[in-house]
Scaffold this active site. Sequence first.
Site, PDB file in Angstrom:
ATOM      1  CG  ASP A  19      -1.871   8.338   3.707  1.00 41.13           C
ATOM      2  OD1 ASP A  19      -2.220   9.522   3.840  1.00 41.13           O
ATOM      3  OD2 ASP A  19      -1.979   7.578   4.714  1.00 41.13           O
ATOM      4  CG  ASN A  46      -5.128  -1.279  11.814  1.00 42.47           C
ATOM      5  OD1 ASN A  46      -4.043  -0.126  11.761  1.00 42.47           O
ATOM      6  ND2 ASN A  46      -5.567  -1.511  10.692  1.00 42.47           N
ATOM      7  CG  HIS A  64      -2.763   2.201   9.647  1.00 46.92           C
ATOM      8  ND1 HIS A  64      -4.357   2.002   9.300  1.00 46.92           N
ATOM      9  CD2 HIS A  64      -2.688   3.370   9.891  1.00 46.92           C
ATOM     10  CE1 HIS A  64      -4.925   2.957   9.591  1.00 46.92           C
ATOM     11  NE2 HIS A  64      -4.412   4.004  10.043  1.00 46.92           N
ATOM     12  CD  GLU A  89      -5.083  -0.675   6.943  1.00 49.20           C
ATOM     13  OE1 GLU A  89      -4.615  -0.656   7.981  1.00 49.20           O
ATOM     14  OE2 GLU A  89      -6.009  -0.340   6.588  1.00 49.20           O
TER      15      GLU A  89
END
Length: 260
Positions: free
Chosen positions: A67, A136, A138, A143
């Site tokens: 990313d 979380n 990801h 996400e």
Amino acid sequence: MRLVILPNSDDVAEFACDLFAQQLTNKPKSVLGLATGSSPTTLYQKMISRQKAGDLSFSQATSFNLDEYVGLSGDHPQSYRHFMNEQLFNHVDIDLARTFVPNGVADNPNDECKRYEELIALAGGIDLQLLGIGINGHIGFNEPLSSLSSRTRVKTLTKSTIEANSRFFGDDERQPTDSMTMGIGTILDARQVVLLATGAHKAQAIKGCVEGPVSASCPASALQLHEHAIVVVDEAAAAELTMKDYAIWAETRHQAMEQM
Ligand code: F6R
């Protein structure tokens, strides 16, 4: 899924380094999927040491990073291209021209994501993909609520991810809120995937990844669908796992059988 629980973060990095070394020995022209953030930094230091000692070579390898932030050029100190150059590429024998990170300042970010997917396909697909995990759940910047079959695309970051990554940005620095990320489908296409997590703050996410239902609410749980996924964690990140004792025992059996 192979779950490896090791005493500490250094052991996790050493395990991952062995895996990459084995991959590069078996196939020097490997296509590696790489990650940024805190999780891989010790691994990258170990790769550098091993390459300098002549035990590892990236000279024929190609790499694709997961990313990049939309809006940051490769020479921006917080860009993931800059991170990779500083943390790994500038210190090993990899050909920089064969290291790929999405271009954060492409005129059209959507076209850039399509181009990135095409480049991965042209390179023959990813042999070994490295991952960290967000608190979380990801992976990459996929996400929660990301489609489990998503491809490389622009993804808006959650408040929790922006907050978690704010430690890398100065008070007066603008922190991007959008990213370009390989999709979960792109990640699942890799021939082998290894996810590293250390520290108690990752324990809940690791529970969701390993033992939770496969769900877009915890993108890392999609690894349960991968035939060759290895999750390598330290004791602290394994703390919430119900199947911890079984995993430790199963890994001892796995290693015994490998030696047969
Ligand atoms: C990084 C990436 C992210 C990180 C994750 C964990 O390229 O794609 O998914 O792996 O946010 O970050 P750290 O390792 O800093 O806790």
